[in-house]
Enzyme design. Structure first.
Site, PDB file in Angstrom:
ATOM      1  CG  HIS A  38      42.852  44.254  48.657  1.00  0.00           C
ATOM      2  ND1 HIS A  38      43.301  42.993  48.957  1.00  0.00           N
ATOM      3  CD2 HIS A  38      42.863  44.332  47.299  1.00  0.00           C
ATOM      4  CE1 HIS A  38      43.571  42.335  47.840  1.00  0.00           C
ATOM      5  NE2 HIS A  38      43.312  43.132  46.823  1.00  0.00           N
ATOM      6  CD  GLU A 105      42.919  38.235  47.456  1.00  0.00           C
ATOM      7  OE1 GLU A 105      42.778  39.392  47.910  1.00  0.00           O
ATOM      8  OE2 GLU A 105      43.905  37.875  46.814  1.00  0.00           O
TER       9      GLU A 105
END
Length: 321
Positions: A38, A105
């Protein structure tokens, strides 16, 4: 026999401490490890987000464990760069590395300044990326003009054997779609009927290869502390798609999760101070046929969890406790 892995959560733990944790997990009896990838955490309280690919090289060198990573090529990462990263680790550590690929995302991908595409467009983009990555890992020179563009790319450092590319899914529909291209499936813990439907959809559509499951757990010596840890660290992660896909920043996640009740957290995290209760939950997942289960303790301190699960949970699941 099912492989039990340690999940390395870069969003919560400094990479130096995370390296110490995965080394300790191997010593405590964990069979494997996997890593998040991430740019941003889901909460300001989580407070970290190290670069997974730098860390993976160190972790593979520091242990003898097989490793995987969950990655979203197509926006933040060009697929040729991801193919090079996958290929290099697989060349350095043959047979020890796999990659799971998903559509990503917004909280990680918006940093490029490009618009966040609709889910159907993200699916199409991922499918193009998968084809590019596979071709590069097979030694081909690749040019491609589509949702991603590639010009005469070739990997000069090749692994002896192309590593497994796993499909990442949280819905039945996505699991079925992954069967078109993936070498296996990975998902996260959910109610048993939903997981069963995902497996049936994947296998029913011809899906091949191993089934991976990431399980969020919160354990502490006292129940109140296990609940506090789960609520503090993971209440921003209770939202179903499309919310979890489309929020942009850790601040946004903190705002929308400010009033989340503890019951919602228990729906996504297995929270208990009783190791035996965790054994029971994990036995349910074993019965579904998962080949690898990666345990993610949602607290930021990992050592006590690793020691307790290594001594009191994993041996029972392996039938030797």
């Amino acid at each position: 026999m099912t492989v039990f892995g340690f999940h390395a959560s870069h969003e919560q733990i400094h990479p130096r401490a995370l390296l110490d944790a995965v080394v300790h997990a191997e010593r405590a009896g964990f069979d494997a490890a996997m890593s998040s990838d991430h740019f941003s955490p889901w909460s300001e309280r989580q407070g970290q987000s190290g670069f997974a690919w730098s860390w993976l090289g160190a972790a593979l060198q520091a242990t003898n464990l097989p490793f995987g990573v969950v990655n979203a090529p197509g926006q933040r990462y060009h697929p040729a760069i991801i193919a090079q990263a996958i290929g290099t680790l697989a060349a350095m550590y043959p047979g020890r590395f796999w990659a799971a690929l998903g559509t990503g995302e917004a909280s990680n991908e918006h940093i490029t300044g490009d618009g966040w595409p609709r889910k159907d467009v993200r699916n199409a983009r991922l499918r193009e990326c998968v084809d590019v990555i596979r071709a590069l890992l097979a030694g081909e020179e690749v040019s491609h003009d589509g949702l991603v563009r590639v010009d005469r790319a070739k990997l000069w450092t090749q692994p002896e054997q192309p590593p497994t590319l796993i499909g990442a899914a949280v819905s039945v529909a996505t699991a079925r779609w992954c069967a078109e291209w993936a070498d296996g499936l990975i998902t996260v813990n959910a109610p048993t009927p939903h997981l069963r439907q995902m497996i049936e959809a994947y296998r029913g559509a011809g899906g091949r290869g191993p089934l991976h499951l990431q399980v969020h757990v919160s354990w502490a010596r006292e129940q109140a502390e296990a609940e506090r840890l789960a609520y503090d660290q993971w209440r921003s992660n209770v939202f179903a798609p499309p919310v979890c896909w489309d929020l942009d920043t850790a601040e946004h996640f903190d705002v929308v999760s400010a009033q989340v009740p503890m019951e919602r957290v228990r729906e996504v995290v297995n929270v208990s101070a009783d190791p035996g209760r965790h054994v029971g939950w994990l036995e349910e997942y074993l019965d579904l046929g998962f080949d690898q289960i990666a345990l993610h303790h949602v607290g930021q301190e990992q050592r006590a969890f690793i020691d307790t699960f290594g001594a009191e949970v994993l041996p029972k699941l392996r039938g030797v406790g």
